[in-house]
Write an enzyme that holds these catalytic residues in place. Structure first.
Site, PDB file in Angstrom:
ATOM      1  CD  GLU A   1     -10.792  -8.630  -9.189  1.00  0.00           C
ATOM      2  OE1 GLU A   1     -11.584  -7.891  -9.801  1.00  0.00           O
ATOM      3  OE2 GLU A   1     -10.645  -8.601  -7.943  1.00  0.00           O
TER       4      GLU A   1
ATOM      5  CB  CYS B   1     -13.194  -9.301  -6.166  1.00  0.00           C
ATOM      6  SG  CYS B   1     -12.433  -8.394  -4.784  1.00  0.00           S
TER       7      CYS B   1
ATOM      8  CE1 TYR C   1     -15.424  -0.240  -1.964  1.00  0.00           C
ATOM      9  CE2 TYR C   1     -17.284  -0.625  -3.411  1.00  0.00           C
ATOM     10  CZ  TYR C   1     -16.316  -1.114  -2.560  1.00  0.00           C
ATOM     11  OH  TYR C   1     -16.233  -2.456  -2.309  1.00  0.00           O
TER      12      TYR C   1
ATOM     13  CB  ILE D   1       8.356   9.554  16.847  1.00  0.00           C
ATOM     14  CG1 ILE D   1       7.723   8.167  16.991  1.00  0.00           C
ATOM     15  CG2 ILE D   1       7.339  10.547  16.299  1.00  0.00           C
ATOM     16  CD1 ILE D   1       8.449   7.280  17.943  1.00  0.00           C
TER      17      ILE D   1
ATOM     18  CE  LYS E   1     -15.299  -7.347  -9.350  1.00  0.00           C
ATOM     19  NZ  LYS E   1     -13.992  -6.763  -8.954  1.00  0.00           N
TER      20      LYS E   1
ATOM     21  N   GLY F   1      15.847  11.521   5.512  1.00  0.00           N
ATOM     22  CA  GLY F   1      16.363  12.429   6.518  1.00  0.00           C
ATOM     23  C   GLY F   1      16.049  11.888   7.899  1.00  0.00           C
TER      24      GLY F   1
ATOM     25  CG  ASN G   1       8.064  26.656   5.198  1.00  0.00           C
ATOM     26  OD1 ASN G   1       7.963  25.819   6.084  1.00  0.00           O
ATOM     27  ND2 ASN G   1       7.007  27.289   4.695  1.00  0.00           N
TER      28      ASN G   1
ATOM     29  CB  SER H   1      14.660  14.683  12.302  1.00  0.00           C
ATOM     30  OG  SER H   1      13.576  13.920  12.821  1.00  0.00           O
TER      31      SER H   1
END
Length: 560
Positions: A41, A148, A118, A314, A112, A309, A392, A311
């Site tokens: 498409e 589609c 949405y 995880i 189409k 960065g 901060n 740290s």
């Protein structure tokens, strides 16, 4: 009839590159004796072009590309997607169209019908739905071409009032061809198979489904193009997250030559709609989608090197590993920025990670910079107790350092915030929320842990201590994420119900979650919309991501 599916990675607005890819595939299919080659498409201009469609020059370039491509439709028919001007009907100026090229001419144009509006889609903003439905005849076969969404209006609760294939069946076609740009999410591969199977069972025709592959900023297209015979057996599937050109031989009886990949009875009849969060669901596909999202964002923007960065936590560890896979370890620079609140093991873990990956890294302590801020602010802060303001400052100091290095050397900053943090506002604007692309912004914390384990599936790349230690921002002595947030094992499940499942507070509480906790979590989500509105693009991997597909008022009162 020998039909090729060309699953290609396009670049929005890069007409020269897109056209060349299409022509090269046509030439290859010709050499292999192809009768038809099918592309995805809006392949000519790339999907989604959005407001580029409002420029006449952009549409002119689309037509020029079609003119260049049709010259090669000689001895082979070519189906490509591109806009088509609405010259004779009322309504919007354009149609989303599939062009059938044959004998160096445009033989047929299919428009189409079903224009999604949405989530990440806004096609009705630009396109007019089809007025007419007709098949194209080629080499004795009648072909129903859809685009589609046109095949998705089946089931108990259709979104639209019309079903284009019902109209096309009036002309007694022999096969269905659908050209798509269907984005990835970790539920969608099964959805596609289910909906295509449903079409084949309903119309008793074989289906050739060609999907796009590649990432366009936040949207990832996974390919996985499909071929079904008239008995609803899966006879071919192109690879996930890879370009591919494959051929299939369609027999006169609607069957496909070769071994069946999956028989109809083995293919789920229903779309995958998880009612609870399963952090392990298709985690390998999520990994590959994120790698492609990073790689394509950089290549299509002509960027080559990334910075982040590191740290010792995880999130940054997973982003670093993904970026090294996408860009090459030599092109990803990690900056370790310990403060007086950082633990030694965090620095050690971050160093070991970079040694495992082989990427360059630097250590830039922020203690002196941080204290200079406090010295200058002391007359204004006026001996007020330590608070979020001081925390901060550390985060924004790190953001400034990362951006300074990025500007100096031409890096792009990768953001490491996860979906749980973004949902609850657990991040610092202009600090750890800075970045050019959000890598994990559509992955809950539980999914981040699952990604880490997947990355370590063959050997330890991410040090085990990073995976097992309690998560912390390390902005004050002894800080843990659990000081500010509920345990992720509960938080993520509540967030999933609210964001992905769109369940309100009463429905979530009815599932057994603590009522006060539900109210607290949902309030955090809503009052932090202003933060997310200023966030960078997020690579989308879920059915409902923050960004263009989720439109919530910043000043809304609901649950605030």
């Amino acid at each position: 009839m020998k039909i090729f599916l060309a699953q290609q990675n396009y670049h929005i607005g890069n007409f020269e590159s897109n056209t060349q890819k299409i022509i090269c595939a046509i030439e290859e299919a010709k050499q292999q004796g192809g009768d038809i080659i099918v592309f995805s498409e809006l392949c000519v201009c790339g999907y989604p072009p959005r407001d580029f469609l409002e420029f006449d020059d952009f549409i002119n370039k689309c037509y020029a590309a079609i003119d260049a491509i049709k010259v090669y439709a000689d001895g082979i028919a070519v189906i490509v997607g591109a806009p088509d001007r609405n010259t004779i009907k009322e309504g919007k100026d354009l149609f989303n169209a599939a062009y059938f090229l044959n004998n160096k001419q445009v033989q047929h144009i299919a428009h189409k019908t079903l224009l999604p509006t949405y989530d990440v889609f806004d096609e009705y903003r630009y396109f007019e739905p089809a007025y007419e439905w007709d098949i194209v005849e080629y080499k004795g076969k009648k072909i129903a071409i859809t685009i589609c969404e046109d095949i998705w209006n089946l089931g108990n609760n259709p979104l639209y009032r019309i079903c284009p294939m019902d109209k096309l069946m009036e002309h007694h076609p022999d096969m269905m061809i659908n050209i798509s740009a269907s984005p990835f999410d970790y539920t969608h591969e099964q959805d596609r198979m289910a909906i295509i199977k449903a079409n084949v069972l309903k119309y008793k025709l074989p289906m050739f489904y060609c999907n796009a592959v590649g990432s366009q900023t936040e949207i990832v297209f996974d390919g996985a193009s499909l071929v079904f015979d008239k008995a609803a057996n899966l006879c071919g599937q192109l690879p996930l997250f890879e370009t591919s050109l494959e051929s299939f031989m369609l027999q006169d009886d609607g069957m496909i030559d070769g071994a069946v990949v999956k028989y109809a009875a083995e293919i789920p009849d229903k779309e995958l709609n998880p009612v609870v969060l399963d952090e392990r669901l298709n985690i390998g596909h999520i990994h590959d989608a994120l790698v492609m999202g990073i790689r394509d964002y950089f290549s299509k923007m002509n960027f080559s090197k990334a910075i982040l960065g590191s740290s010792g936590g995880i999130d940054s560890a997973v982003v670093l590993a993904l970026a090294c896979s996408a860009l090459g370890a030599e092109n990803v620079r990690a900056i370790l920025m310990p403060s007086q609140y950082s633990t030694n093991h965090s620095v050690d873990d971050a160093e070991q990670l970079s040694k495992n990956l082989g990427n360059p890294y630097d250590i830039v302590p922020i203690k002196n910079i941080y204290e200079s801020f406090l010295t200058e602010l002391k007359p204004i802060f006026n001996e007020l107790p330590f608070s979020l303001a001081e925390e901060n400052i550390q985060s924004r100091t790190r953001g400034n350092l990362l951006m300074a290095i990025a500007n100096k050397f031409g890096y792009i900053l990768l953001n490491t915030s996860n979906k749980s943090e973004l949902a609850t506002g657990y991040g610092t604007l202009y600090g750890d929320m800075a970045g050019g692309i959000g890598v994990l912004g559509d992955c809950y914390k539980l999914q981040v842990y699952a990604l880490a384990k997947y990355i370590n599936r063959d050997k330890e790349i991410i040090p085990n201590n990073i995976i097992t230690k309690a998560p912390s921002a390390e902005l004050r002595p002894g800080q843990k994420d659990s000081d500010s947030l509920p345990d992720y094992s509960i938080l993520d499940k509540i967030l999933y119900q609210y964001i992905e499942c769109r369940q309100g507070p009463a429905a979530i509480k009815a599932q057994g979650f603590d009522a006060a906790l539900v109210d607290r979590v949902l309030k955090m989500v809503n009052v932090n919309e202003y933060k997310r509105n200023q966030f960078c693009p997020i690579i989308r991997v879920s059915p409902k991501a923050f960004g263009v597909g989720r439109r919530v008022p910043i000043v809304g009162k609901y649950l605030s």
